[in-house]
Design a protein around this motif. Structure first.
Motif, PDB file in Angstrom:
ATOM      1  N   ALA A   1      -9.291  17.306  -7.069  1.00  0.00           N
ATOM      2  CA  ALA A   1      -9.287  17.105  -8.515  1.00  0.00           C
ATOM      3  C   ALA A   1      -7.907  16.738  -9.049  1.00  0.00           C
ATOM      4  CB  ALA A   1      -9.786  18.361  -9.226  1.00  0.00           C
ATOM      5  N   PHE A   2      -6.939  16.539  -8.151  1.00  0.00           N
ATOM      6  CA  PHE A   2      -5.558  16.340  -8.608  1.00  0.00           C
ATOM      7  C   PHE A   2      -5.249  14.868  -8.838  1.00  0.00           C
ATOM      8  CE2 PHE A   2      -0.985  15.708  -7.439  1.00  0.00           C
ATOM      9  CZ  PHE A   2      -0.461  16.229  -8.613  1.00  0.00           C
ATOM     10  N   VAL A   3      -4.782  14.564 -10.044  1.00  0.00           N
ATOM     11  CA  VAL A   3      -4.341  13.208 -10.390  1.00  0.00           C
ATOM     12  C   VAL A   3      -2.951  13.326 -11.010  1.00  0.00           C
ATOM     13  CG1 VAL A   3      -4.801  11.122 -11.718  1.00  0.00           C
ATOM     14  CG2 VAL A   3      -6.716  12.467 -10.804  1.00  0.00           C
ATOM     15  N   PRO A   4      -1.910  12.855 -10.331  1.00  0.00           N
ATOM     16  CA  PRO A   4      -0.555  12.975 -10.878  1.00  0.00           C
ATOM     17  C   PRO A   4      -0.367  12.089 -12.102  1.00  0.00           C
ATOM     18  CG  PRO A   4      -0.539  11.632  -8.902  1.00  0.00           C
ATOM     19  CD  PRO A   4      -1.920  12.196  -9.020  1.00  0.00           C
ATOM     20  N   ASP A   5       0.534  12.514 -12.983  1.00  0.00           N
ATOM     21  CA  ASP A   5       0.831  11.714 -14.173  1.00  0.00           C
ATOM     22  C   ASP A   5       2.196  11.047 -14.090  1.00  0.00           C
ATOM     23  OD1 ASP A   5       2.508  13.875 -14.437  1.00  0.00           O
ATOM     24  OD2 ASP A   5       1.703  14.558 -16.361  1.00  0.00           O
ATOM     25  N   VAL A   6       2.757  11.015 -12.875  1.00  0.00           N
ATOM     26  CA  VAL A   6       4.085  10.441 -12.682  1.00  0.00           C
ATOM     27  C   VAL A   6       4.116   9.656 -11.386  1.00  0.00           C
ATOM     28  CG1 VAL A   6       4.941  12.518 -11.497  1.00  0.00           C
ATOM     29  CG2 VAL A   6       6.562  10.994 -12.640  1.00  0.00           C
ATOM     30  N   ASP A   7       4.897   8.587 -11.355  1.00  0.00           N
ATOM     31  CA  ASP A   7       5.118   7.834 -10.128  1.00  0.00           C
ATOM     32  C   ASP A   7       6.228   8.466  -9.306  1.00  0.00           C
ATOM     33  OD1 ASP A   7       3.286   5.728 -10.537  1.00  0.00           O
ATOM     34  OD2 ASP A   7       4.727   4.594 -11.739  1.00  0.00           O
ATOM     35  N   ALA A   8       6.075   8.437  -7.982  1.00  0.00           N
ATOM     36  CA  ALA A   8       7.200   8.757  -7.114  1.00  0.00           C
ATOM     37  C   ALA A   8       8.304   7.733  -7.337  1.00  0.00           C
ATOM     38  CB  ALA A   8       6.766   8.746  -5.650  1.00  0.00           C
ATOM     39  N   ALA A   9       9.531   8.120  -7.027  1.00  0.00           N
ATOM     40  CA  ALA A   9      10.669   7.219  -7.240  1.00  0.00           C
ATOM     41  C   ALA A   9      10.481   5.901  -6.504  1.00  0.00           C
ATOM     42  CB  ALA A   9      11.961   7.904  -6.788  1.00  0.00           C
ATOM     43  N   VAL A  10       9.933   5.948  -5.282  1.00  0.00           N
ATOM     44  CA  VAL A  10       9.751   4.702  -4.528  1.00  0.00           C
ATOM     45  C   VAL A  10       8.724   3.812  -5.206  1.00  0.00           C
ATOM     46  CG1 VAL A  10      10.476   5.610  -2.299  1.00  0.00           C
ATOM     47  CG2 VAL A  10       8.087   5.821  -2.980  1.00  0.00           C
ATOM     48  N   VAL A  11       7.693   4.409  -5.790  1.00  0.00           N
ATOM     49  CA  VAL A  11       6.669   3.631  -6.479  1.00  0.00           C
ATOM     50  C   VAL A  11       7.252   2.988  -7.729  1.00  0.00           C
ATOM     51  CG1 VAL A  11       4.456   3.776  -7.702  1.00  0.00           C
ATOM     52  CG2 VAL A  11       4.786   4.982  -5.522  1.00  0.00           C
ATOM     53  N   SER A  12       8.066   3.740  -8.473  1.00  0.00           N
ATOM     54  CA  SER A  12       8.721   3.165  -9.648  1.00  0.00           C
ATOM     55  C   SER A  12       9.592   1.981  -9.262  1.00  0.00           C
ATOM     56  CB  SER A  12       9.577   4.228 -10.346  1.00  0.00           C
ATOM     57  OG  SER A  12       8.786   5.282 -10.843  1.00  0.00           O
TER      58      SER A  12
ATOM     59  N   THR B   1       0.844  -1.195   0.000  1.00  0.00           N
ATOM     60  CA  THR B   1       0.000   0.000   0.000  1.00  0.00           C
ATOM     61  C   THR B   1       0.877   1.242   0.000  1.00  0.00           C
ATOM     62  OG1 THR B   1      -0.178   0.249   2.406  1.00  0.00           O
ATOM     63  CG2 THR B   1      -1.741  -1.242   1.335  1.00  0.00           C
ATOM     64  N   ILE B   2       0.328   2.349  -0.512  1.00  0.00           N
ATOM     65  CA  ILE B   2       1.074   3.597  -0.658  1.00  0.00           C
ATOM     66  C   ILE B   2       0.313   4.723   0.043  1.00  0.00           C
ATOM     67  CG2 ILE B   2       2.101   5.248  -2.261  1.00  0.00           C
ATOM     68  CD1 ILE B   2       3.310   2.477  -2.535  1.00  0.00           C
ATOM     69  N   LYS B   3       0.988   5.424   0.929  1.00  0.00           N
ATOM     70  CA  LYS B   3       0.390   6.575   1.603  1.00  0.00           C
ATOM     71  C   LYS B   3      -0.003   7.640   0.590  1.00  0.00           C
ATOM     72  CE  LYS B   3       1.515   9.978   5.242  1.00  0.00           C
ATOM     73  NZ  LYS B   3       2.571  10.409   6.193  1.00  0.00           N
ATOM     74  N   ASP B   4      -1.083   8.359   0.853  1.00  0.00           N
ATOM     75  CA  ASP B   4      -1.647   9.273  -0.129  1.00  0.00           C
ATOM     76  C   ASP B   4      -0.877  10.580  -0.288  1.00  0.00           C
ATOM     77  OD1 ASP B   4      -3.586   9.459  -2.124  1.00  0.00           O
ATOM     78  OD2 ASP B   4      -4.813  10.819  -0.927  1.00  0.00           O
ATOM     79  N   LEU B   5       0.253  10.739   0.380  1.00  0.00           N
ATOM     80  CA  LEU B   5       1.151  11.850   0.089  1.00  0.00           C
ATOM     81  C   LEU B   5       2.108  11.502  -1.051  1.00  0.00           C
ATOM     82  CD1 LEU B   5       2.260  13.153   3.614  1.00  0.00           C
ATOM     83  CD2 LEU B   5       0.678  14.239   2.039  1.00  0.00           C
ATOM     84  N   VAL B   6       2.190  10.235  -1.402  1.00  0.00           N
ATOM     85  CA  VAL B   6       3.166   9.747  -2.380  1.00  0.00           C
ATOM     86  C   VAL B   6       2.453   9.457  -3.698  1.00  0.00           C
ATOM     87  CG1 VAL B   6       4.882   7.941  -2.851  1.00  0.00           C
ATOM     88  CG2 VAL B   6       4.542   8.755  -0.505  1.00  0.00           C
ATOM     89  N   PHE B   7       3.006   9.949  -4.806  1.00  0.00           N
ATOM     90  CA  PHE B   7       2.329   9.868  -6.095  1.00  0.00           C
ATOM     91  C   PHE B   7       2.354   8.456  -6.674  1.00  0.00           C
ATOM     92  CE2 PHE B   7       3.119  14.534  -7.643  1.00  0.00           C
ATOM     93  CZ  PHE B   7       2.417  14.992  -6.552  1.00  0.00           C
ATOM     94  N   VAL B   8       1.195   8.044  -7.199  1.00  0.00           N
ATOM     95  CA  VAL B   8       1.069   6.894  -8.089  1.00  0.00           C
ATOM     96  C   VAL B   8       0.409   7.422  -9.356  1.00  0.00           C
ATOM     97  CG1 VAL B   8       0.049   4.616  -8.470  1.00  0.00           C
ATOM     98  CG2 VAL B   8       0.854   5.256  -6.195  1.00  0.00           C
ATOM     99  N   ALA B   9       1.064   7.267 -10.477  1.00  0.00           N
ATOM    100  CA  ALA B   9       0.572   7.852 -11.727  1.00  0.00           C
ATOM    101  C   ALA B   9      -0.835   7.363 -12.045  1.00  0.00           C
ATOM    102  CB  ALA B   9       1.517   7.508 -12.868  1.00  0.00           C
ATOM    103  N   GLY B  10      -1.723   8.318 -12.382  1.00  0.00           N
ATOM    104  CA  GLY B  10      -3.076   7.988 -12.771  1.00  0.00           C
ATOM    105  C   GLY B  10      -4.030   7.752 -11.621  1.00  0.00           C
ATOM    106  N   VAL B  11      -3.550   7.927 -10.380  1.00  0.00           N
ATOM    107  CA  VAL B  11      -4.371   7.684  -9.196  1.00  0.00           C
ATOM    108  C   VAL B  11      -4.453   8.994  -8.399  1.00  0.00           C
ATOM    109  CG1 VAL B  11      -4.624   6.327  -7.075  1.00  0.00           C
ATOM    110  CG2 VAL B  11      -3.631   5.284  -9.131  1.00  0.00           C
TER     111      VAL B  11
END
Length: 496
Positions: A112-123, A91-101
């Motif tokens: 309304a914010f949806v990042p288009d990039v993964d955080a380095a840890v997610v990658s 699971t990923i804390k909601d301060l950390v980006f997951v692309a498209g989520v």
């Protein structure tokens, strides 16, 4: 490990596959005992049950997780699956980006914010084959040590849903504690990995500042010079495995350290020759009597493992909260929303608005003077580590209090700051940028977990793992489960 009544017998363990450790899951795959889809189905069932009771999930990613699990199941059957965490749910804390989520960060301003990039840890986790199941709850911008927010409401503790999970990585810790997968990614600016891990009875690690990159997706940039990203797990070995994956140099993060890949030994061994300094109060803190008693028992265990334990500490300024931490932390919180107006913040919590207001009223001189004092605190730790190899303290001065509160304002009759005063052992470590972990060391009289904090010199995570592994072997705390985790999972619903 025993509770306050001396109980030593282990309760039943959960039956769901999501309650297994990462190392157990991978061993099961090698034996062909189950598939990634089996594990993900059980994990989703546990997440749904836990979320109903504890409110730990912000955004489910269950369909994506099932699709990824099916793909890995096919690859495993064909002998083609790769990656050190292939098929393990995270699971990923909601301060950390997951692309498209969506990445709400607990704030109505981000709905309304949806990042288009993964955080380095997610990658890094995706590359390892880990399966992301959901985003977990946090308070707004990670500003406090509970996970309650205007977006998700109150996050509760699986040991007692009437109590807080702690925060701000509260959903992360609650999920791991309740058997909703073995690994969660949290963040820690003033204790936000260690406090909820302590309250929920799991292992949480804040690595050395800069060891794990935060860019390109960590939002908002609150606690800019204080925030670390790290794992929350049930076992020491799982945390080490995750850190080996996510610790890496990333030039997109200006704080990232150019270190080589690292491997960590978590085999339990004697602590002979290790000098451990111990402080129950850092010279100024007020702590709960149950916490003090559990800490004393933990020191005896470390002594029995062969460590040379002496009462010692860094000798910090008793005014460090007001004169050092707040001018830095509150200013950085205010800077994170510098472009937002009073109207933008109208839907935020009143306590959050107060922190932002305080941050906006500190001057540049206040911030720099606090930074000088921060350097003095760092030097105090430097001198301490000339005398000892590690420091242990209680993780938090209290156990989990009533859900919905920002904190407690008194401890055993003594007044403390309700925002940060009840966690006096965590944020000094952020000011110094040191690595620190928490692991369970007992229970209070109400059956709530108590944590032991282990602090080591910069980049000396191996010493933390050495101490934690020895303590874990002597007191197998991961065999204790909250009542919520013992519910039979509704696998049929998860498979739908």
């Amino acid at each position: 490990m025993t509770d306050g009544s001396g109980r030593a017998a282990f309760p039943p363990a959960p039956t769901g596959l999501g309650a297994l450790s990462a190392t157990e899951i991978m061993a099961g795959y090698r034996r062909k005992a189950f598939t990634p889809r089996d594990v993900v189905d059980d994990t989703i069932a546990a997440l749904e049950a836990t979320n109903e009771a504890c409110n730990a999930v912000v955004t489910p990613m269950y369909e994506q997780a099932k699709t990824e699990a099916d793909r890995l199941t096919r690859e495993m059957r064909a002998g083609e699956a790769k990656g050190s965490l292939a098929g393990v749910p995270v699971t990923i804390k909601d301060l950390v980006f997951v692309a498209g989520v969506p990445a709400y960060a607990g704030s109505p301003m981000n709905k309304a914010f949806v990042p288009d990039v993964d955080a380095a840890v997610v990658s890094a986790l995706k590359a390892s084959g880990a399966i992301i199941t959901c985003k977990t709850t946090t308070c707004e911008s990670g500003y406090k040590l509970t996970a309650d927010s205007p977006v998700t409401g109150t996050t509760r503790n699986p040991w007692n849903p009437g109590r807080t999970s702690g925060g701000s990585s509260g959903g992360a810790a609650a999920g791991v504690a309740a058997g909703c997968g073995p690994i969660a990614i949290g963040t820690d600016g003033v204790g936000s990995i260690r406090v909820p891990s302590s309250f929920c009875g799991v292992f949480g690690l804040k690595p050395t500042f800069g060891l794990v990159p935060r860019s390109p997706g960590f939002s908002p940039p609150s606690w800019a010079s204080l925030a670390h990203t790290g794992p929350i797990t049930r076992t020491v070995a799982d945390a080490a495995l995750v850190l080996e994956i996510i610790a890496a140099y990333d030039p997109r993060d200006p704080a990232s350290l150019p270190v080589s890949p690292r491997c960590f030994d978590t085999n339990a061994a004697s602590l002979n020759g290790l000098r451990i300094g111990a402080s129950a109060d850092l010279g100024y803190a007020t702590i709960n009597a149950d916490v003090r008693a559990a800490f004393g028992k933990a020191l005896a265990i470390l002594d029995s493992c062969g460590a040379q334990v002496t009462m010692d500490g860094p000798g910090l300024d008793p005014g460090i909260l007001e004169h050092t931490l707040k001018p830095i932390a509150f200013t950085e919180q205010a800077a994170a929303v510098a472009t937002k107006s009073t109207a933008d913040l109208a839907s935020s919590e009143a306590d959050y608005r107060d922190v932002v207001s305080a941050g906006r009223h500190y001057s540049g001189t206040d911030y720099i003077e606090a930074s000088y004092r921060r350097g003095q605190a760092r030097n105090a730790f430097l001198k301490l580590f000339e005398r000892v190899d590690a420091l242990v303290t209680p993780t938090v001065a209290v156990t989990a209090f009533e859900a919905g509160r920002i904190g407690v304002d008194t401890i055993d009759g003594s007044k403390v700051d309700p925002h940060l005063g009840w966690s006096p052992f965590t944020w000094p470590i952020n000011l110094a940028g040191l690595p620190a972990a928490t692991l369970p060391c007992g229970f209070d009289r109400d059956g709530l977990p108590i944590g032991l904090q282990i602090v080591a010199p910069w980049l000396d995570e191996p010493t933390i793992f050495r101490i934690a592994a020895a303590f874990e072997a002597a007191q197998p705390w991961a065999k204790f489960w909250p009542p919520l985790a013992l519910r039979e999972p509704d696998r049929a619903h998860a498979k739908a």
